[in-house]
Scaffold this active site. Structure first.
Site, PDB file in Angstrom:
ATOM      1  NE  ARG A  86      -3.194   2.466   2.986  1.00 22.44           N
ATOM      2  CZ  ARG A  86      -2.911   3.302   3.986  1.00 22.44           C
ATOM      3  NH1 ARG A  86      -1.991   3.018   4.890  1.00 22.44           N
ATOM      4  NH2 ARG A  86      -3.559   4.450   4.094  1.00 22.44           N
ATOM      5  CE1 TYR A 303       1.359   2.633  13.416  1.00 19.86           C
ATOM      6  CE2 TYR A 303      -0.674   3.750  12.792  1.00 19.86           C
ATOM      7  CZ  TYR A 303       0.569   3.225  12.447  1.00 19.86           C
ATOM      8  OH  TYR A 303       1.006   3.275  11.150  1.00 19.86           O
ATOM      9  CD  GLU A 360      -0.793   3.941   8.161  1.00 15.46           C
ATOM     10  OE1 GLU A 360      -0.436   4.389   9.262  1.00 15.46           O
ATOM     11  OE2 GLU A 360      -1.016   4.652   7.164  1.00 15.46           O
TER      12      GLU A 360
HETATM   13  C1  FCB Z   1      -0.133   7.083  10.880  1.00 14.68           C
HETATM   14  C2  FCB Z   1       0.147   7.676   9.533  1.00 14.68           C
HETATM   15  C3  FCB Z   1       1.454   7.235   8.921  1.00 14.68           C
HETATM   16  C4  FCB Z   1       2.564   7.123   9.954  1.00 14.68           C
HETATM   17  C5  FCB Z   1       2.083   6.332  11.144  1.00 14.68           C
HETATM   18  C6  FCB Z   1       3.148   6.130  12.202  1.00 14.68           C
HETATM   19  O1  FCB Z   1      -1.007   7.906  11.578  1.00 14.68           O
HETATM   20  O2  FCB Z   1      -0.883   7.345   8.634  1.00 14.68           O
HETATM   21  O3  FCB Z   1       1.789   8.124   7.902  1.00 14.68           O
HETATM   22  O4  FCB Z   1       3.013   8.363  10.291  1.00 14.68           O
HETATM   23  O5  FCB Z   1       0.977   6.940  11.723  1.00 14.68           O
END
Ligand code: FCB
Length: 452
Positions: A86, A303, A360
């Site tokens: 991606r 995250y 992500e």
């Molecule tokens: C997310 C972003 C990405 C990167 C990660 C750590 O919020 O989409 O660009 O900075 O965090």
């Protein structure tokens, strides 16, 4: 790896053989070549030059030099064994002034990248907007200007037509909440504005632009699958108090649900409207119901946990504070892997998206290179192992999870924190641009191999 982590083989076997394993990145964070082949300036070129805006005065002029080194980077992905990548397209490379004349040379870069990926058996997923708006469009009001719906749709059409034969997976926006709120209300991302009504307008326009651009992509690409990547972290009250729980719920309603409800055809959430209104964020803003997002899949960027502590009962009077005993990454983000399971199942129950991909997930740690040049990033591997186990738990509990994209392949430009925060499974020595696969990268490859 600590002793309680599952082995790579145990983890891999919890995912179906057709599960998609990938890496995620974004243009400004890795490409460099900021002035090459006719690329126009983006708001991040401008912002990173404002004194004090970015740690260490860093900027994306060179970044990982991916613009020139993409064959090596694709080869590294092949070596690790992922089947998808991606990445985002830099709008100012394709349309240096945002609208008008197409810059062929800029567009050709993405053609070469896509060909290289397909040659390596890696499926491209193209994200159209990861925050690097052409500066010329910001000069016309950026996404606060409703005309940006048309600008974005035209740009989407240009890119989609150029890559129609080889890209089926598309995303319109990455983390529209971060773009709207961190960049236009908090002022810590480009363009660095601090005005809530502007941020609310930007959010609204992104939802409209998503809908119109999706149509443009569908018209250009037969069999296109279109999604959007939302950042949904795990929000909890910092204490067991009612007040903290209310603050956490307000945060979710005004941020995650503010985008998710409209994307799933429900219009803006009542609780979010009430809180934004009470805080004065809607002054002078005329909000109508945004169109349904008609998503083929939802991207989830996960995250951390955010522990919310209320300062008072007033709207927006709270702060995110990690408890003293919390496990933190180098970003000072609170590590709570089970939050990923929780959010995947919440999205599934609440919105029933057809499919979800974790678009992500990853962590910054202070990597050390040993005498032999190796990076033994056991902390990152430990983070990933626990998050993958949580994703597998959600999958087994019925979440329609079809893929997982690690943030990120390479150490890169971490926005206002500059190059100091390393998220890569591949180390980049920024002085020499030398790449080295870290222990976590080798381990990720073993997980993937075991899933087949
Ligand atoms: C997310 C972003 C990405 C990167 C990660 C750590 O919020 O989409 O660009 O900075 O965090």
């Amino acid at each position: 790896m600590t002793n309680d982590d599952p082995t790579a083989a145990e983890l891999g076997r919890r995912f179906p053989p057709d599960f998609t394993w990938g890496f995620a990145s974004s243009a400004y964070q890795i490409e460099g070549a900021a002035k090459e082949d006719g690329r126009g300036p983006s708001i991040w070129d401008t912002f990173s030059r404002a004194p004090g805006a970015v740690a260490n005065g860093d900027n994306g002029d060179v970044a990982c030099d991916h613009y020139h080194r993409y064959p090596e980077d694709v080869r590294l992905m092949g070596e690790i064994g992922v089947d998808a990548y991606r990445f985002s397209v830099a709008w100012p490379r394709v349309l240096p002034r945002g609208t008008g004349t197409v810059n062929r040379r800029g567009l050709d870069f993405y053609r070469r990248l896509v060909d290289e990926l397909r040659g390596a058996g890696i499926e491209p997923m193209v994200n159209l907007f990861h925050w690097d708006l052409p500066q010329a469009l910001q000069d016309r009001g950026g996404f606060a200007n409703r005309d940006s719906v048309g600008w974005f749709a035209d740009y989407a059409h240009v890119v989609a037509s150029a890559l129609a034969d080889s890209v089926k997976d598309w995303m319109t926006f990455n983390e529209p909440a971060v773009y709207a709120f961190l960049a236009h209300a908090d002022g810590i991302h480009a363009p660095g504005l601090r005005d809530w009504p502007t941020a609310i307008r930007v959010a609204d326009t992104q939802l409209r632009a998503h809908a119109v651009a999706s149509e443009a992509v569908r018209a250009a690409v037969s069999g296109a699958r279109i999604g959007v990547a939302v950042d949904v972290n795990h929000f909890v009250g910092a204490s067991g108090s009612e007040r903290d729980a209310r603050a956490a719920a307000e945060y979710k309603a005004t941020r995650d649900i503010w985008f998710l409800d409209p994307l799933f055809g429900r219009g803006y959430p009542a609780a979010g409207l009430e809180a934004h209104r009470a805080a004065g964020h809607l002054e002078g803003v005329d909000l109508e119901r945004p169109p349904d997002g008609k998503l083929d899949y939802l991207g989830l960027n996960y995250y951390r946990q955010e522990s919310v502590r209320a300062n008072s009962d007033a709207a927006f009077d709270w702060q995110v504070v990690a408890p003293v005993e919390a496990e933190l990454t180098e970003m000072r983000w609170e590590v709570v892997p089970d939050g990923l399971r929780h959010e995947l199942l919440w999205l599934h129950r609440e919105y029933a998206p057809k499919e979800i991909v974790v678009s992500e997930n990853g962590a910054a740690y202070d990597d050390r290179v040993d005498g032999a040049g190796a990076v033994r990033d056991a902390d990152r591997q430990h983070y990933l192992a626990r998050h993958l186990a949580a994703a597998a738990d959600a999958l087994e509990a019925g979440a329609p999870l079809r893929g997982y994209y690690v943030w990120s392949l390479l150490d890169n430009f971490e926005w206002s924190l500059g190059y100091g925060k390393r998220f890569g499974l591949v180390r980049v020595d920024f002085a020499t641009q030398q790449r080295t696969i870290k222990q976590s990268g080798r381990w990720y490859g073993e997980v993937i191999a075991a899933s087949r």
